[in-house]
Design an enzyme around this catalytic site. Sequence first.
Site, PDB file in Angstrom:
ATOM      1  N   MET A  14     -15.615   9.762   8.387  1.00 34.77           N
ATOM      2  CA  MET A  14     -16.631   9.715   7.342  1.00 34.77           C
ATOM      3  C   MET A  14     -17.869   8.966   7.826  1.00 34.77           C
ATOM      4  SD  MET A  14     -16.422   8.226   3.419  1.00 34.77           S
ATOM      5  CE  MET A  14     -15.168   9.392   2.894  1.00 34.77           C
ATOM      6  N   GLY A  15     -17.668   7.887   8.549  1.00 31.92           N
ATOM      7  CA  GLY A  15     -18.791   7.135   9.090  1.00 31.92           C
ATOM      8  C   GLY A  15     -19.599   7.963  10.066  1.00 31.92           C
ATOM      9  N   TRP A  36     -19.722  11.159  10.179  1.00 34.11           N
ATOM     10  CA  TRP A  36     -20.355  12.264   9.452  1.00 34.11           C
ATOM     11  C   TRP A  36     -21.702  11.834   8.872  1.00 34.11           C
ATOM     12  CZ3 TRP A  36     -20.786  12.197   3.888  1.00 34.11           C
ATOM     13  CH2 TRP A  36     -21.505  13.290   3.400  1.00 34.11           C
ATOM     14  N   HIS A  37     -21.799  10.608   8.378  1.00 33.21           N
ATOM     15  CA  HIS A  37     -23.067  10.156   7.830  1.00 33.21           C
ATOM     16  C   HIS A  37     -24.151  10.079   8.905  1.00 33.21           C
ATOM     17  CE1 HIS A  37     -20.791   8.682   4.203  1.00 33.21           C
ATOM     18  NE2 HIS A  37     -21.904   9.110   3.636  1.00 33.21           N
ATOM     19  N   GLY A  38     -23.775   9.783  10.130  1.00 29.23           N
ATOM     20  CA  GLY A  38     -24.759   9.727  11.202  1.00 29.23           C
ATOM     21  C   GLY A  38     -24.241   8.944  12.393  1.00 29.23           C
TER      22      GLY A  38
END
Length: 403
Positions: free
Chosen positions: A331-332, A334-336
């Site tokens: 998830m981290g 995925w954010h950038g």
Amino acid sequence: MINLQPYSNPNYFMILLAALLPIMIGLYFGRRLKIYEALFTFSFLVLTFGGDHWHQGVALIIYTIYQVGLTMGFERYRRTKNQTSIFVSTVLLSILPLVIVKFTPLFPNDHSFNIGFLGISYLTFKTVQVIMELRDGTIKEISWQQYLQFLLFFPTISSGPIDRYRRFIKDYDHVPDRKTYLADVDQAVFYLFQGFLYKYILGYIFGTLLLPNVSQAALSQRYALGGTGISWYLLAYMYVYSMYLFFDFAGYSLFAVSISYFMGIKTPMNFNKPFLAHNIKEFWNRWHMTLSFWFRDFIFMRFTFWVMKHHWVKNRVRMSQLAYLVNFLVMGFWHGITWYYIVYGLFHAAAIILNDYWLRYKKKHADQIPHNKWTEGLAIFATFNIVCFSFLIFSGFLNQLWF
């Protein structure tokens, strides 16, 4: 050519609501005007990805053809002898465009892979979900027309909420009776005005009026202290940014749900009073719920089953902890691809693992630990502050202070 971002200004809503009228009249009389809905979707995609954003429109067209072809190919060949290899290859190919987009900022002078467009993440989540459920057999068959309608459903295309294919198609193929539809319209109007309150009033107060002032004050105080001492304005920034993040995104999500209801599609809600959560696990069952549940079903659970199948970790507690770590790390990323997004993911992984330790301890010593409105209030207060601190990390503001 006019270019409008979804739910960006009053003009957008005026055009949108006017275009919705034929759809609403059709549903009121028990008919879904599928051809008009297709034209409606196409028109608003042109408004979003036309004009100065034409390159995003081209990327969306290529991406959509690519994903539809990939998914339909998998649907046809999923039962062959090499089904596992075909499945893994198809999933990897489906996320490849998103991976390229996420890594492109690492090469700022290289524009050869400028294939991103608004909403690519959420479309990728949909395609991966459909491929995995085709593999599981929960989706028995799929037509490219229905898949295209699901993929490009306009109210949610840019930032969710993330719907599920079977739930969406059930609504799309079923026209509600008049009484039910009128109740849906009543709910849609409520969500629309709640969205205006959240995004354009509360979001404006926290994001436009307060946030620039407290950020500037925090930076000034930091320089005045010479890098030492506590910046109380930084604490203020943490809370103001958290409120802005919630009201802005929750407002957008309410708009998407509202327009969906007008169209006879009950897109799931994305937020459920997340700042009233008693612990970090409950928070993720209330915050950006469709994303949280997507990661739970297609990252956490899949990784857990894979570990169990290969007997990598026998202890179930350790296995769940490893799965949480992988889940939030993904998830981290995925954010950038920046340190603060990755630390944000690791922070939540650590928080939820510690929370699990506490819940097991609490269950084992239930007779020794008081439970009343005061302890509940303390739990909500602690969770709220932990979450706000994670949003401070997420904001990237610490990067401005330190570097």
